[in-house]
Design a protein around this motif. Structure first.
Motif, PDB file in Angstrom:
ATOM      1  N   LEU A 136       0.828  -1.204   0.000  1.00 54.46           N
ATOM      2  CA  LEU A 136       0.000   0.000   0.000  1.00 54.46           C
ATOM      3  C   LEU A 136       0.869   1.264   0.000  1.00 54.46           C
ATOM      4  CD1 LEU A 136      -2.755  -1.052   2.570  1.00 54.46           C
ATOM      5  CD2 LEU A 136      -3.094  -0.639   0.123  1.00 54.46           C
ATOM      6  N   GLY A 137       1.956   1.230   0.796  1.00 54.58           N
ATOM      7  CA  GLY A 137       2.801   2.412   0.932  1.00 54.58           C
ATOM      8  C   GLY A 137       3.705   2.687  -0.248  1.00 54.58           C
ATOM      9  N   TRP A 138       4.202   1.612  -0.887  1.00 46.71           N
ATOM     10  CA  TRP A 138       5.209   1.795  -1.934  1.00 46.71           C
ATOM     11  C   TRP A 138       4.764   1.351  -3.329  1.00 46.71           C
ATOM     12  CZ3 TRP A 138       8.948   4.913  -0.654  1.00 46.71           C
ATOM     13  CH2 TRP A 138       9.298   5.036   0.690  1.00 46.71           C
ATOM     14  N   GLY A 139       3.577   0.771  -3.409  1.00 40.45           N
ATOM     15  CA  GLY A 139       3.063   0.362  -4.708  1.00 40.45           C
ATOM     16  C   GLY A 139       1.779   1.088  -5.070  1.00 40.45           C
ATOM     17  N   VAL A 140       0.769   0.908  -4.240  1.00 45.80           N
ATOM     18  CA  VAL A 140      -0.538   1.509  -4.513  1.00 45.80           C
ATOM     19  C   VAL A 140      -0.488   3.027  -4.396  1.00 45.80           C
ATOM     20  CG1 VAL A 140      -2.970   1.583  -3.833  1.00 45.80           C
ATOM     21  CG2 VAL A 140      -1.707  -0.579  -3.722  1.00 45.80           C
ATOM     22  N   TYR A 141       0.134   3.527  -3.332  1.00 41.55           N
ATOM     23  CA  TYR A 141       0.141   4.979  -3.122  1.00 41.55           C
ATOM     24  C   TYR A 141       0.857   5.741  -4.246  1.00 41.55           C
ATOM     25  CZ  TYR A 141       1.371   9.554  -1.286  1.00 41.55           C
ATOM     26  OH  TYR A 141       1.562  10.902  -1.155  1.00 41.55           O
ATOM     27  N   PRO A 142       2.079   5.396  -4.629  1.00 36.69           N
ATOM     28  CA  PRO A 142       2.720   6.135  -5.739  1.00 36.69           C
ATOM     29  C   PRO A 142       1.908   6.096  -7.023  1.00 36.69           C
ATOM     30  CG  PRO A 142       4.328   4.792  -4.589  1.00 36.69           C
ATOM     31  CD  PRO A 142       2.987   4.382  -4.072  1.00 36.69           C
ATOM     32  N   PHE A 143       1.244   4.967  -7.263  1.00 33.85           N
ATOM     33  CA  PHE A 143       0.458   4.830  -8.489  1.00 33.85           C
ATOM     34  C   PHE A 143      -0.775   5.730  -8.465  1.00 33.85           C
ATOM     35  CE2 PHE A 143      -3.003   2.714 -10.827  1.00 33.85           C
ATOM     36  CZ  PHE A 143      -2.455   2.710 -12.097  1.00 33.85           C
TER      37      PHE A 143
END
Length: 265
Positions: free
Chosen positions: A32-39
């Motif tokens: 969630l912090g490093w994949g979903v959020y940046p996207f």
């Protein structure tokens, strides 16, 4: 001595089982912090992006509560309040000497609260600086700091925004009680003695620090307080201690946000 014997009869997790539960909690938060959020945050403004990150991480914390309840049900066969209270050590403190309930031990919270505050305020910033100097790739990227929401320039924007208070209240509830504490001190801590012996509380504090892969800049800075959380829960056989100690920062932010919403800041 009956209480002590009952604790010793609790089936213990193996090292593999402990690490598996840790991973099922840590990996979704990391994604969630490093994949979903940046996207999803691409193109969002200075307000929308931090709020999105808070919402995503709150979702991850809610998952930890669901995971805790699922593990509890698999182990105990029910989700009754008494089962939760017993299994997660949600009781009055127990004397490590007599193994009997001793309500006067609640006074230990006073020096522990002061100690945690001193560690987080006085030592935390230095440890974070040392950590990110040693591992620069763990430094906090731009757009990941939620405190930018509360700069003096932003204060007027939050007047009357009760949804902001509701969001942070939900985050706080699952962050320092129903999510992280239920899983790490409720599910894991009582069953780590089999794999780690008398150092189970140390292992718990370290695992909790490294669970924060979603904000790795704070891994080392949070370790001293995390060790105190785990030690207090183990020493007094009461996880109300780490819950209360862990909630200090949440309570501070809730009062801060309440002041902003009411236009008092």
């Amino acid at each position: 001595m009956e209480y002590k014997n009952n604790i010793s009869l609790i089936p213990q997790y193996s090292l593999r089982e402990t690490l598996l539960i840790w991973a099922v909690a840590a990996i979704p938060m990391w994604i969630l912090g490093w994949g979903v959020y940046p996207f999803l945050s691409s193109g969002l403004g200075a307000v929308e992006a931090p709020l999105l990150r808070i919402k995503l991480l709150t979702g991850g914390l809610i998952w930890q509560f669901i995971l805790s309840m699922w593990i509890l049900y698999c182990e105990e066969g029910n989700l009754r309040f008494e089962t939760i209270r017993r299994r997660f050590w949600l009781n009055h403190p127990v004397s490590p000497k007599t193994c009997l309930t001793q309500k006067s031990l609640w006074w230990w919270l006073v020096p522990l609260i002061v100690l945690v505050a001193l560690l987080e305020i006085g030592l935390g910033e230095w440890l974070e600086y040392f950590w990110v100097t040693l591992f620069p790739f763990f430094a906090q990227p731009a757009g990941y700091d939620a405190t930018t929401l509360f700069t003096p320039e932003m204060q007027k924007q939050w007047i009357g925004q009760w949804s902001l208070l509701g969001l942070f209240a939900t985050l706080a509830l699952f962050n320092t009680f129903l999510g992280e504490e239920f899983l790490f001190r409720g599910v894991l801590l009582p069953k780590m003695n089999g794999a780690f012996g008398k150092w189970d509380w140390v292992a718990n504090g370290i695992l909790f620090s490294f669970y924060h892969l979603h904000q790795p800049w704070g891994i080392l800075a949070g370790l001293p307080a995390n060790l105190i959380f785990a030690w207090s829960g183990k020493n007094f056989r009461s996880n109300w201690f780490p819950i209360i100690l862990h909630s200090g920062q949440s309570i501070y932010f809730l009062f801060l946000i309440l002041g902003l919403v009411l236009g008092l800041a």
